[in-house]
Scaffold this active site. Structure first.
Site, mmCIF file in Angstrom:
data_model
loop_
_atom_site.group_PDB
_atom_site.id
_atom_site.type_symbol
_atom_site.label_atom_id
_atom_site.label_comp_id
_atom_site.label_asym_id
_atom_site.label_seq_id
_atom_site.Cartn_x
_atom_site.Cartn_y
_atom_site.Cartn_z
ATOM 1 N N GLU A 67 0.811 -1.206 0.000
ATOM 2 C CA GLU A 67 0.000 0.000 0.000
ATOM 3 C C GLU A 67 0.857 1.273 0.000
ATOM 4 O OE1 GLU A 67 -3.389 0.474 -0.259
ATOM 5 O OE2 GLU A 67 -2.878 2.601 -0.197
ATOM 6 N N THR B 182 -6.014 1.988 -5.145
ATOM 7 C CA THR B 182 -5.738 0.548 -4.997
ATOM 8 C C THR B 182 -6.510 -0.273 -6.014
ATOM 9 O OG1 THR B 182 -5.512 0.802 -2.602
ATOM 10 C CG2 THR B 182 -5.747 -1.439 -3.419
ATOM 11 N N HIS C 65 0.345 2.834 -5.651
ATOM 12 C CA HIS C 65 0.213 4.227 -6.117
ATOM 13 C C HIS C 65 0.985 5.099 -5.147
ATOM 14 C CE1 HIS C 65 -2.605 4.539 -2.798
ATOM 15 N NE2 HIS C 65 -3.244 3.490 -3.282
HETATM 16 C C1 GP9 Z 1 -9.129 -0.218 0.930
HETATM 17 C C2 GP9 Z 1 -7.705 -0.179 0.497
HETATM 18 C C3 GP9 Z 1 -7.217 1.228 0.277
HETATM 19 O O1 GP9 Z 1 -9.676 -1.484 1.023
HETATM 20 O O2 GP9 Z 1 -7.501 -0.983 -0.590
HETATM 21 O O3 GP9 Z 1 -7.680 1.800 -0.879
HETATM 22 P P1 GP9 Z 1 -7.060 3.147 -1.478
HETATM 23 O O4 GP9 Z 1 -7.613 4.308 -0.686
HETATM 24 O O5 GP9 Z 1 -5.578 3.082 -1.381
HETATM 25 O O6 GP9 Z 1 -7.553 3.164 -2.885
HETATM 26 MN MN MN Z 2 -3.926 1.948 -2.054
#
Ligand code: GP9
Ligand code: MN
Length: 421
Positions: A38, A82, A257
């Site tokens: 993430e 994401t 990202h």
């Molecule tokens: C939420 C996680 C975060 O389930 O995948 O999403 P994002 O805000 O990074 O798109």
């Molecule tokens: Mn994300």
């Protein structure tokens, strides 16, 4: 109708890059563990913050004899963040401009990575400790042919196990490894981490390094949650070894990202000790890609350019699965014919010579502004490719494609018309 597909199919066929013989099938029949790191950006790799190493495990991994590490690899996501990265990895298509394709086109027909793996005997899944309907995942995953979604309900979240958006990465990965032991093999699972997410808050006990000090609380916190995620991944690798899941897997990890947006240019400039230009902002879209194949001895730091759309063909070929005839806009990163040209969803692009951002053309090496004519020659190519991807999604054109599009004679359309090559 299907005629629009023919044109796009021809474009994809022309872009197809033959697999590299040495790499094709290198990870054949192994389990696939694909981890979404993430908000991880490349600028923290092999770097320090006030003297503290930020990613000790990932640094080590980037030099490992079994890891191919890509330091010049870019995310290609848009507003869907994401979910866009998931869409890209599954389909090797661009996400949509100005809206999240997971919401707008979850009813489409796709030829996803998961469906390809499923056809080849893999049990496919996603593991993510959030509610299954979040980001419309439950619906989209059906369209992507993912067999199982282990969402928040599959996890046991104890008192100290959650922070920020939800379950912490360490217990998440620990419990995931346990579940994985019971998966039918070979399996292909995508795991989505969560702790290193804006606003990057953390419990005191999980802070392995101090905060940065700048005018941006976001950036100040970011280094700490990145450091925490690094620890989580390290423990997960140990766990995989202990559980006997390591040797027979290929582990691919990528940043989904950016974590630090352009709103924090001032603080970022302070950290990087320079004034942030549109060129720097484009360079900051680099996210790490690790391809770790235990026992392969193929480790290298591979400087070549790459983008998230390249993951699908690259991974399929490593697994010994052909992708000729698939409609994908990325290329196998190991192909001798790989064409280094990365297009961002917003129209910026990077080549080995030039970077185009905010209507300025830059020299990729130096970051100096150069004559716009140097970039202009690529404008048609960029808009054509983004447009094809958009039309494919908007028209749900993959429904006209037959499944056996891998054949020697190239793809055929569902109505029986042979595809002119
Ligand atoms: C939420 C996680 C975060 O389930 O995948 O999403 P994002 O805000 O990074 O798109
Ligand atoms: Mn994300």
């Amino acid at each position: 109708d299907g005629s629009e597909l023919v044109e796009i199919q021809n474009y994809a066929n022309a872009k197809y890059a033959e697999p590299n013989e040495e790499m094709f099938g290198l990870a054949k029949d192994r389990n696939v563990i694909l981890i979404t790191l993430e908000s991880l950006q490349t600028f923290v790799m092999n770097n320090t913050m006030d003297g503290h190493v930020i990613t000790p495990f990932l640094n080590e991994l980037s030099q490992d004899k079994d890891t191919i590490y890509f330091p010049n690899f870019y995310h290609q996501t848009g507003l869907g963040k994401t979910s866009d990265s998931e869409f890209i990895v599954e389909n090797s298509l661009y996400p949509r401009n100005g809206s999240a394709v997971f919401f707008t086109h979850s009813g489409n027909k796709y030829q996803s990575l998961s469906s390809r793996l499923g056809e080849n005997g893999y049990a496919t899944s996603v593991m993510h400790a959030n509610n299954r309907s979040f980001w419309n995942r439950d619906i989209m995953y059906r369209a992507l042919d993912i067999d199982q979604f282990y969402d928040v309900a599959s996890y046991d979240i104890g008192e100290n196990d959650a922070v920020n958006w939800g379950m912490k990465d360490i217990p998440f990965l620990e419990q995931s490894a346990e579940m994985m032991q019971h998966f039918q093999q070979p399996f292909a699972t995508r795991m989505i981490l969560l702790t290193n997410h804006h606003p990057f808050t953390l419990d005191e006990e999980d802070m392995y390094i101090p905060k940065y000090t700048s005018n941006s609380r976001t950036l100040n916190n970011y280094f700490q949650t990145v450091r925490y995620m690094d620890e989580a991944v390290k423990l997960f690798f140990e766990d995989l070894k202990e559980k006997g899941l390591y040797d027979n897997s290929i582990i691919v990890m990528y940043g989904d990202h950016y974590g630090i947006s352009e709103n924090h240019n001032k603080a970022m400039g302070m950290y990087l000790d320079k004034e942030i230009t549109p060129y720097d902002n484009a360079m900051l879209q680099k996210v790490p890609l690790f391809i770790h194949i235990p026992g392969s001895n193929k480790g290298e730091v591979r400087e070549q350019l790459g983008g998230q759309l390249d993951i699908r063909p690259t991974l399929l070929h490593l697994l010994g699965i052909e992708s000729r005839g698939d409609i994908q806009f990325g290329q196998d990163l190991f192909s001798e014919d790989y064409d280094p040209f990365v297009i961002f969803r917003d129209g910026r692009f990077v080549t080995p010579e030039y970077v185009y951002a905010h209507e300025i053309c830059y020299d990729t090496e130096t970051g100096e502004e150069v004559d716009i004519a140097n970039c202009e020659t690529s404008f048609d190519r960029v808009s054509e490719e983004l447009d094809y991807s958009e039309r494919l999604i908007n028209g749900d054109l993959l429904r006209f494609k037959t499944d056996q599009s891998n054949g020697e004679n190239g793809p055929t359309l569902q109505d029986g018309k042979p595809n002119p090559e």
